[in-house]
Design a protein around this motif. Structure first.
Motif, PDB file in Angstrom:
ATOM      1  N   LEU A   1       0.799  -1.221   0.000  1.00 49.83           N
ATOM      2  CA  LEU A   1       0.000   0.000   0.000  1.00 49.83           C
ATOM      3  C   LEU A   1       0.834   1.276   0.000  1.00 49.83           C
ATOM      4  N   ARG A   2       2.046   1.199   0.543  1.00 51.53           N
ATOM      5  CA  ARG A   2       2.840   2.416   0.744  1.00 51.53           C
ATOM      6  C   ARG A   2       4.188   2.330   0.022  1.00 51.53           C
ATOM      7  N   LYS A   3       4.616   3.443  -0.498  1.00 52.87           N
ATOM      8  CA  LYS A   3       5.877   3.484  -1.244  1.00 52.87           C
ATOM      9  C   LYS A   3       7.067   3.090  -0.378  1.00 52.87           C
TER      10      LYS A   3
ATOM     11  N   SER B   1      -0.654  -5.986  -5.308  1.00 52.65           N
ATOM     12  CA  SER B   1      -1.562  -5.103  -4.588  1.00 52.65           C
ATOM     13  C   SER B   1      -2.991  -5.467  -4.968  1.00 52.65           C
TER      14      SER B   1
ATOM     15  N   GLY C   1      -5.270  -3.130  -5.425  1.00 47.84           N
ATOM     16  CA  GLY C   1      -5.740  -2.069  -6.299  1.00 47.84           C
ATOM     17  C   GLY C   1      -4.628  -1.524  -7.173  1.00 47.84           C
TER      18      GLY C   1
ATOM     19  N   ASN D   1      -2.516   1.802  -7.838  1.00 51.28           N
ATOM     20  CA  ASN D   1      -2.106   3.087  -7.283  1.00 51.28           C
ATOM     21  C   ASN D   1      -0.927   3.600  -8.118  1.00 51.28           C
ATOM     22  N   GLU D   2      -1.159   4.660  -8.866  1.00 52.22           N
ATOM     23  CA  GLU D   2      -0.126   5.137  -9.797  1.00 52.22           C
ATOM     24  C   GLU D   2       1.139   5.606  -9.091  1.00 52.22           C
ATOM     25  N   ASN D   3       1.001   6.232  -7.927  1.00 54.09           N
ATOM     26  CA  ASN D   3       2.195   6.653  -7.182  1.00 54.09           C
ATOM     27  C   ASN D   3       3.024   5.447  -6.755  1.00 54.09           C
ATOM     28  N   LEU D   4       2.344   4.404  -6.338  1.00 58.58           N
ATOM     29  CA  LEU D   4       3.029   3.180  -5.932  1.00 58.58           C
ATOM     30  C   LEU D   4       3.707   2.521  -7.128  1.00 58.58           C
TER      31      LEU D   4
ATOM     32  N   PRO E   1      -0.241  -5.507 -10.351  1.00 56.27           N
ATOM     33  CA  PRO E   1      -1.221  -4.577  -9.784  1.00 56.27           C
ATOM     34  C   PRO E   1      -2.607  -5.212  -9.737  1.00 56.27           C
TER      35      PRO E   1
ATOM     36  N   GLU F   1      -9.383   0.346 -15.187  1.00 57.52           N
ATOM     37  CA  GLU F   1      -8.153   0.013 -14.467  1.00 57.52           C
ATOM     38  C   GLU F   1      -7.301  -0.974 -15.257  1.00 57.52           C
TER      39      GLU F   1
END
Length: 213
Positions: free
Chosen positions: A72-74, A90, A92, A94-97, A110, A117
């Motif tokens: 979930l987190r970078k 993941s 979901g 998440n583009e930042n991830l 992903p 998506e």
């Protein structure tokens, strides 16, 4: 290419999702899976002992390929690379991830839910995608439906969140399914009751089903 990596990794078409509440159980579960013939597992990052469990398994059973799930987190990514995970997943998209994952070179799957998506993940270069929760999306009918507009792209999916012993074969028969995943063969009750031989036998039976299809 990542899709070739995952094709070989998931050759038995099974991805066991193992939530480990205690790192003390990690080695017993990993050994049971290996004895049953399965050398790949997902360890979701949902418990306080998940990182420790992955570290122990990689040290004791380097032949076991481990995917860290529920990323979930970078900031988790560098730590996962340091402890030697083989790939990440993941639930979901998440583009930042995803951008951070790309920098790390960690093979990654992903999670997708909708056609939008699926297309966005494909734009980022992901041809292997996790479809979650497949049970709420319509199960095998959904996967067959999306093979129409996306079949020519060569996308492969891992349905999770609704796969079980009874419908496992139905999923792996579908052409765009690279593997079916879930926790039913390594559920919390089996781990809590130390039924590691049952896990071994169950995984062996699944592999036989997969190879006989």
């Amino acid at each position: 290419m990542e899709e070739m990596f995952f094709k070989e990794l998931l050759k038995d078409k099974i991805l066991a999702a193992v939530t480990l509440e205690s790192s003390q159980d990690a080695l017993f579960v990993a050994e049971a899976l290996l004895k049953g013939g399965l050398n790949v597992m997902e360890v979701p990052l949902r418990t306080k002992d998940a990182f420790k469990a992955i570290t122990l398994i990689k040290k004791e059973f380097p032949e076991m390929k481990i995917g860290a799930g529920t990323i979930l987190r970078k900031e988790q990514i560098a730590a996962l690379v340091d402890i030697g995970v083989d790939f990440g997943l993941s639930a979901g998209f998440n583009e930042n991830l995803v951008e951070e994952i790309a920098k790390s070179k960690l093979p990654y799957i992903p999670g997708v839910f909708s056609p939008s998506e699926i297309e966005r993940a494909y734009e980022f270069g992901f041809k292997v995608q996790k479809v979650f929760p497949i049970g709420q999306l319509g199960g095998t009918k959904y996967l067959k439906a999306i093979s129409g507009p996306y079949g020519h792209l060569g996308l492969k999916f891992i349905p999770m969140g609704g796969v079980n012993q009874e419908n496992f074969t139905d999923y792996i028969k579908i052409g765009n399914v690279i593997a079916a995943g879930g926790s039913w063969m390594v559920n919390k009750e089996l781990i809590r009751n130390k039924e590691f031989k049952a896990i071994e036998d169950g995984v062996r039976a699944l592999i036989n089903i997969s190879h006989a299809r």
